[in-house]
Design an enzyme around this catalytic site. Structure first.
Site, short mmCIF file in Angstrom:
data_model
loop_
_atom_site.label_atom_id
_atom_site.label_comp_id
_atom_site.label_asym_id
_atom_site.label_seq_id
_atom_site.Cartn_x
_atom_site.Cartn_y
_atom_site.Cartn_z
NE ARG A 43 -3.79 1.73 2.74
CZ ARG A 43 -3.78 3.09 3.34
NH1 ARG A 43 -2.64 3.14 4.04
NH2 ARG A 43 -4.52 3.95 3.38
CB SER A 114 -12.55 -1.42 2.03
OG SER A 114 -11.14 -1.43 1.91
CE LYS A 143 -9.22 4.60 4.61
NZ LYS A 143 -9.06 5.00 3.22
N1 TZP Z 1 -8.38 1.36 6.18
C1 TZP Z 1 -9.21 1.27 7.54
S1 TZP Z 1 -8.25 1.55 8.65
C2 TZP Z 1 -6.82 1.70 8.11
C3 TZP Z 1 -7.13 1.20 6.60
C4 TZP Z 1 -5.91 1.14 5.46
C5 TZP Z 1 -5.32 1.63 8.43
C6 TZP Z 1 -4.92 0.48 9.48
O1 TZP Z 1 -3.72 0.85 9.84
P1 TZP Z 1 -3.33 0.59 11.39
O2 TZP Z 1 -1.98 1.20 11.73
O3 TZP Z 1 -3.17 -0.91 11.79
O4 TZP Z 1 -4.57 0.93 12.36
#
Ligand code: TZP
Ligand code: MG
Length: 216
Positions: A43, A114, A143
């Site tokens: 990503r 998602s 995010k």
């Molecule tokens: N989509 C929803 S939350 C997220 C994504 C890509 C981020 C998740 O990252 P982390 O650091 O594990 O909370």
């Protein structure tokens, strides 16, 4: 690559070069693979993300590393790159384009979508998604534009509505809270921070593997 998708979702590591604080992404990924990560998603987005050829070169390198450990390599939201390097699959969000068209282009590959609501989940299943990513389950720093934190409720709701598609929970997941997502119905957990910011990514991954196993 033959795979049982629900099993591959157990500990799903997601990262791009700018998520890795303490070490290079290649190093972090190798440690995660040694620690038992079951799936990887590249990503590469946000500030300082690589583009064009640099992105492709890194993707090819990380793909080769995943395959050494027999772990599928998924590309986030870049169908052209996924096809070009013959990756194992693609993951897209609700805002990443025409999902029907994307399913067409990814025939024969894994496609993760998602989903944040029962309605989105049902649509993704109807489109032929191979698995759904559901979250944010817990607050996340990673995010910025993530939807509202949902806890385990949506996972429970999807299972209560007879959705049997493999589900992976995302958002703020750690070895300490992973059991909440698994008990709510997720087949596995996907994490960025819990592995990419860890001082010892291999041990951090092992802790997640154990947490998921103990929660099933
Ligand atoms: N989509 C929803 S939350 C997220 C994504 C890509 C981020 C998740 O990252 P982390 O650091 O594990 O909370
Ligand atoms: Mg996306």
């Amino acid at each position: 690559m033959e795979c049982n998708i629900a099993e591959k979702l157990r500990v799903y590591f997601i990262a791009g070069s700018n998520n890795c604080l303490n070490h290079e992404i290649q190093e972090v990924l190798e440690e995660a693979l040694k620690g038992g990560a079951t799936l990887f998603q590249f990503r590469e987005k946000g500030p300082g993300a690589l583009q064009g050829e640099d992105k492709e070169v890194l993707a090819r390198r990380l793909l080769a590393l995943c395959h050494q450990y027999d772990v599928p390599f998924i590309v986030n939201d870049d169908v052209a790159l996924m096809l070009k390097i013959n990756a194992d699959g693609l993951h897209v969000g609700q805002e990443d384009g025409d999902l029907e068209h994307i399913r067409e282009k990814t025939k024969g590959k894994l496609l993760g979508i998602s989903a944040h609501t029962l309605e989105e989940a049902k649509k993704a299943v109807a489109l032929g998604a191979d698995y759904l990513g559901v979250g944010p389950i817990f607050p996340t720093e990673t995010k910025r534009d993530a939807r509202e934190v949902m806890g385990g409720n949506v996972l429970e709701q999807l299972r209560a509505n007879d959705l049997t598609i493999p589900l992976v929970a995302i958002g703020g997941i750690t070895a300490e809270n992973a059991h909440i997502a698994i008990r709510a119905g997720a087949d596995g957990v996907s994490v960025i921070t819990a592995i990419s910011h860890a001082d010892h990514p291999q041990q951090a991954t092992r802790n997640l593997v154990e947490a998921v196993s103990h929660s099933k």
